[in-house]
Design an enzyme around this catalytic site. Structure first.
Site, mmCIF file in Angstrom:
data_model
loop_
_atom_site.group_PDB
_atom_site.id
_atom_site.type_symbol
_atom_site.label_atom_id
_atom_site.label_comp_id
_atom_site.label_asym_id
_atom_site.label_seq_id
_atom_site.Cartn_x
_atom_site.Cartn_y
_atom_site.Cartn_z
ATOM 1 N N MET A 78 38.584 31.737 52.259
ATOM 2 C CA MET A 78 38.383 32.720 53.526
ATOM 3 C C MET A 78 36.505 32.057 53.624
ATOM 4 O O MET A 78 35.945 31.222 53.125
ATOM 5 C CB MET A 78 38.405 34.199 52.468
ATOM 6 C CG MET A 78 39.352 34.648 52.234
ATOM 7 S SD MET A 78 39.450 35.879 51.523
ATOM 8 C CE MET A 78 38.867 37.826 52.779
ATOM 9 N N HIS A 79 36.719 33.255 55.075
ATOM 10 C CA HIS A 79 35.338 33.827 56.119
ATOM 11 C C HIS A 79 34.642 31.529 56.715
ATOM 12 O O HIS A 79 34.260 31.665 57.099
ATOM 13 C CB HIS A 79 34.331 34.006 54.531
ATOM 14 C CG HIS A 79 35.006 34.631 53.943
ATOM 15 N ND1 HIS A 79 34.990 35.848 54.258
ATOM 16 C CD2 HIS A 79 34.488 34.788 52.640
ATOM 17 C CE1 HIS A 79 35.441 37.013 52.843
ATOM 18 N NE2 HIS A 79 34.466 36.102 52.170
ATOM 19 N N ASP A 237 42.810 33.825 49.823
ATOM 20 C CA ASP A 237 42.865 33.465 48.644
ATOM 21 C C ASP A 237 43.269 34.209 47.917
ATOM 22 O O ASP A 237 44.590 34.230 47.072
ATOM 23 C CB ASP A 237 42.376 31.556 48.294
ATOM 24 C CG ASP A 237 40.623 32.756 48.453
ATOM 25 O OD1 ASP A 237 40.110 33.396 48.704
ATOM 26 O OD2 ASP A 237 39.810 31.605 47.717
#
Length: 492
Positions: A78-79, A237
């Site tokens: 992520m991110h 995830d």
């Protein structure tokens, strides 16, 4: 029919082939490098992800009827900030979830814009790993590249774009950008404006289990698949791992011991931790979840074993940690090798051993690392308990969950039962299951979880050992607050 699950991790992509009954037929893993151009920075070349997926899928399908493949779903780190120009070319290396370069931007967002305003707009406050601070950093430090941005994407969404040509994301992954109004599932106009971007630069939003497109003809030919293969939006995830372990429905919990460590609490309704120590995100099942995320979990053990000890035999290193040593180690470890997110939100925090003496052994350090990660997970667990969430048991997955010793430590530090899923392939299996829902094999994510996920074993706490770890945790709690000003001074 067959379904492909993509787990786009930090060190490798893991590709999984499953039939419609959740039976795993094949697994292929492709590693790629990480870049640390400066201390605390972490980035990757999205081209490496692309090549790993495009070369890995044909290997995955070797020996199988590619005509049976109906859908593809991805769970991904992520991110990460992936930026494309107007020709859809990657502008710069992706700045990853565990990158700490944005301390000043995070301070600006939390202190100048204000945590209360951020929480009202996005249900979360700023953390160094989130995407919005990365955009602010890029605008301030790479203005020429920033002006070239045509599309802003997340890592697994870039892979989905490569497969379909569609700029898409899902609500669970978008929740971690600090650009989404999580409660109402729409981009926050105010946050976009604050970061200097427009909504047309953002990908289209989907539920994780929705079909976003089909394979581009040239990609289908390259992979040996039909152009009718559906690609679903996928999930971040942790949300994908939660689906893969069956963690859906109100109050269900999953602990992941991967590169990062998380405690994931599924919820039927939207809710926010008033102190913002836990993230409030959308879930891949169409509902919501609370999540605590530590930046370094199994990676702490990997660092100690491989970089410090020069060892590869993880089980051998743990063999000397006998039952009578559990809960009696005098050495503590703060697992903040990349700074920390939940619940302390401190980019200055650092990995630290405390309590070593002349008789401290190699196995004492190994045990301290395993226990330190468990204690840090307990920190987020305590926040959840403070919100009135009563967790009596949890699923556990990730590479660290393969260690019987670590599972025993975790169960007793948390004093709950831990259910080990039959399948260890959390995000990859979750991606495949989301693809099954997108293709109509199952009517909902909940139905897919009910029919496809099973428990292999349950690890239960022992009252005496849990009591010893309770005492140790109460001591552990005092270490970070005492060292916080030291960390701050060390990092200027």
């Amino acid at each position: 029919m067959l379904y492909i699950g993509i787990d786009l991790g930090t060190s490798a992509v893991k590709l999984l082939l499953s039939d419609g009954k959740g039976r795993i037929k094949n697994i292929v893993s492709k590693e790629y490098p990480l870049e640390f151009p400066e201390p605390g920075w972490s980035q990757q070349n999205p081209e490496d992800w692309k090549q790993a997926v495009l070369t890995g899928i044909p290997e995955l399908l070797n020996g199988f009827d590619a005509g049976e493949v109906e859908g593809i779903g991805a769970g991904g780190q992520m991110h990460g900030l992936v930026v494309l120009d107007k020709e859809d070319r990657v502008i710069r290396p992706a700045i990853l979830w565990n990158d700490g370069r944005t301390a000043r931007q995070v301070e600006y967002l939390n202190e100048t814009v204000g945590k209360e305003k951020l929480s009202a707009l996005t249900a979360n406050i700023a953390f160094a790993g989130f995407t919005a601070p990365k955009l602010l950093w890029m605008r301030e430090n790479e203005p020429e590249l920033f002006r070239k941005i045509h599309k802003i994407m997340l890592p697994k969404d870039y892979i989905n774009y490569v497969l379909t040509g569609v700029h898409s994301t899902d609500y669970s992954d978008a929740s971690g950008m600090l650009l989404l109004d999580v409660e109402h599932k729409r981009w926050s106009e105010e946050m976009l404006a604050l970061c200097g971007v427009r909504e047309e630069q953002m990908p289209k939003l989907f539920e994780s289990y929705e079909k976003t497109g089909t394979l581009k003809p040239e990609i289908a030919r390259q992979l040996g698949l039909s152009e009718t293969v559906a690609v679903c939006a996928g999930a971040g995830d942790n949300a994908a791992a939660a689906v893969g372990t069956g963690t859906v429905g109100d109050g269900a919990c999953n602990i992941s011991l991967g590169t990062s460590g998380t405690i994931f609490i599924s919820s039927g309704k939207f809710g926010v931790d008033p102190n913002n120590a836990l993230h409030a995100f959308a879930h891949a099942d169409g509902h919501y979840h609370l999540m605590g995320c530590m930046l370094s979990a199994a990676s702490c053990n990997k660092w100690l074993m491989e970089d410090i000890f020069g060892a590869k035999d993880y089980a051998g290193e743990q063999a000397g940690i006998t039952d009578e040593k559990l809960g009696r180690n005098r050495v503590y470890f703060l697992p903040y090798l990349m700074g920390e997110r939940s619940p302390i939100n401190d980019t200055n925090a650092r990995g630290t051993f405390v309590g070593m003496t002349m008789d401290t052994s190699r196995s004492d350090l190994t045990q301290a690392v395993l226990e330190g990660v468990a204690f840090a997970i307990r920190d987020s667990f305590e926040v959840a308990k403070g919100l009135g969430i009563d967790i009596r048991r949890s699923k556990i997955c990730g590479g660290g969950a393969k260690s019987p010793l670590w599972k025993t430590i975790m169960a007793n530090v948390l004093n709950i039962q831990l259910d080990v899923p039959e399948s260890e392939q959390g995000p990859g299996m979750g991606g495949a299951m989301l693809a099954m829902v997108a293709c109509g094999r199952y009517s909902s994510v909940a139905e897919a979880c009910e029919k496809l996920t099973h428990t292999a074993e349950t690890v239960s706490p022992a009252p005496e050992l849990a009591a010893r770890y309770e005492e140790r945790y109460q001591q552990f709690k005092h270490i970070y607050p005492a060292l916080k000003p030291v960390f701050s001074a060390m990092n200027g």
